[in-house]
Design a protein around this motif. Sequence first.
Motif, PDB file in Angstrom:
ATOM      1  N   ASP A 245      86.476  29.362-118.178  1.00 26.99           N
ATOM      2  CA  ASP A 245      87.004  27.958-118.369  1.00 26.99           C
ATOM      3  C   ASP A 245      86.970  27.643-117.013  1.00 26.99           C
ATOM      4  N   ILE A 246      86.191  26.289-117.071  1.00 25.72           N
ATOM      5  CA  ILE A 246      86.113  25.408-116.004  1.00 25.72           C
ATOM      6  C   ILE A 246      86.802  24.000-115.984  1.00 25.72           C
ATOM      7  N   SER A 247      87.380  24.035-116.937  1.00 23.76           N
ATOM      8  CA  SER A 247      88.127  22.616-117.334  1.00 23.76           C
ATOM      9  C   SER A 247      89.648  22.844-117.459  1.00 23.76           C
ATOM     10  N   ALA A 248      90.243  21.527-116.815  1.00 20.36           N
ATOM     11  CA  ALA A 248      91.811  21.601-116.780  1.00 20.36           C
ATOM     12  C   ALA A 248      92.412  21.067-118.078  1.00 20.36           C
ATOM     13  N   THR A 249      91.364  20.774-119.261  1.00 16.79           N
ATOM     14  CA  THR A 249      92.034  20.207-120.419  1.00 16.79           C
ATOM     15  C   THR A 249      92.378  21.561-121.298  1.00 16.79           C
ATOM     16  N   ASP A 250      93.252  21.312-122.271  1.00 13.98           N
ATOM     17  CA  ASP A 250      93.307  22.523-123.328  1.00 13.98           C
ATOM     18  C   ASP A 250      92.139  23.031-123.882  1.00 13.98           C
ATOM     19  N   GLY A 251      92.277  24.350-124.069  1.00 14.96           N
ATOM     20  CA  GLY A 251      90.973  25.141-124.620  1.00 14.96           C
ATOM     21  C   GLY A 251      89.993  25.346-123.658  1.00 14.96           C
ATOM     22  N   ASP A 252      89.144  26.696-123.811  1.00 12.22           N
ATOM     23  CA  ASP A 252      88.556  27.064-122.958  1.00 12.22           C
ATOM     24  C   ASP A 252      86.996  26.308-122.987  1.00 12.22           C
ATOM     25  N   GLN A 253      86.471  26.001-121.836  1.00  7.90           N
ATOM     26  CA  GLN A 253      85.270  25.587-121.790  1.00  7.90           C
ATOM     27  C   GLN A 253      84.418  26.160-120.523  1.00  7.90           C
ATOM     28  N   PRO A 254      83.513  27.363-121.309  1.00  9.16           N
ATOM     29  CA  PRO A 254      83.015  28.252-120.207  1.00  9.16           C
ATOM     30  C   PRO A 254      81.859  27.390-119.555  1.00  9.16           C
ATOM     31  N   GLY A 255      81.621  27.883-118.274  1.00 11.48           N
ATOM     32  CA  GLY A 255      80.277  27.195-117.592  1.00 11.48           C
ATOM     33  C   GLY A 255      80.147  27.891-116.104  1.00 11.48           C
ATOM     34  N   ASP A 256      79.169  27.359-115.705  1.00 16.37           N
ATOM     35  CA  ASP A 256      78.760  27.946-114.279  1.00 16.37           C
ATOM     36  C   ASP A 256      79.120  26.761-113.144  1.00 16.37           C
TER      37      ASP A 256
END
Length: 352
Positions: A245-256
């Motif tokens: 997870d790289i996002s501060a919002t709700d829910g996981d947002q995978p990324g590099d």
Amino acid sequence: MTKRVPPLSLFLMAASFGGATAVQAQMTGDDGEVVRQARPSQSVENVLREEHALFSDRLTIEPGINYSYSDRSQLALRGFLALDAIFLGNIDVDTVESHITTFDINTRYGLTDRLEVGLNLPFVYRSSTYQSIGADNDTEQNEETSVDESDVGDISLTFAYRMLPETETRPDLVWNFAVRAPTGTDPYGIATREAGDNLFVPTELPTGNGVWGVSTGISALKTLDPAIVFANLGFTYNFEESFDDISATDGDQPGDVKLGDSIRAGFGTAFALNERFSLSLSYAHEYIKKSETTTEEGGTREVIGSDANVGVMSLGGTYAMSDSTSLVTSLGVGLTDDASDVSLTFRMPFQM
């Protein structure tokens, strides 16, 4: 039979009270290389250890504490102008005050007279205060909350290799290499919470970069009686890492995440006022490139505002309390917007 001099041997003339004794303690070899028959003063060794490399065959354990403070203010206007003079909308003034205290133990040992290894183990305590002014269109209404965090920081392993020893015509040249491990709390995927009508703050604070990094560089040191001058140039490369997870919002947002690499340079001078006390003045500047994130939905994007220019002017002093223990202090003042406003460091190296 003479031994090759470690850097700053010529500085014995300035650090000793007896001129004749200092002259007898140093000479020049047939090849023009500075050689010595006596160990340099403790104040000279302190300058070497902090600004260059000592290459001592004695184990040095150096506990230290560093405190830095910075504040940032941002004005946000959300609305429009009526009649080109009257602003209608929200006026927000957001201020962040950051306090970072780092306790660390730095261990160094000279394997040979040309190779030195070191290990740095940090523990970080962070506290940030967030303020917002202008909620509900009222400039008298303030909101404030604080967030703090403490954890292990990023551990680093360092190597220093003497490429060329100092002579009458050339400086002492040392090649440095370091590896940083992501042992601290990473700053990615940290959620935010609402702390007021107009204030959102992170739920935790990072204590590390979250990625592996390697640094390399060259440092030079030259004795110019009665002073010593030193300079360094280096580069840091950060490896790209994947996170769930790289996002501060709700829910996981995978990324590099690819943190921006950095280039740094510095220079300064030091004076050994006597056998035990020395002063130094230096300037260091670092340019950090923009970071990049890569996600399946958005592709690769640069992180706006992630680049930085960090310039710091430092005034330092060392005092040898005994032949094996010293006290090192340093006061740094930020000269650019991206640097900490002020930083204060105390270190106490012990030689075993």
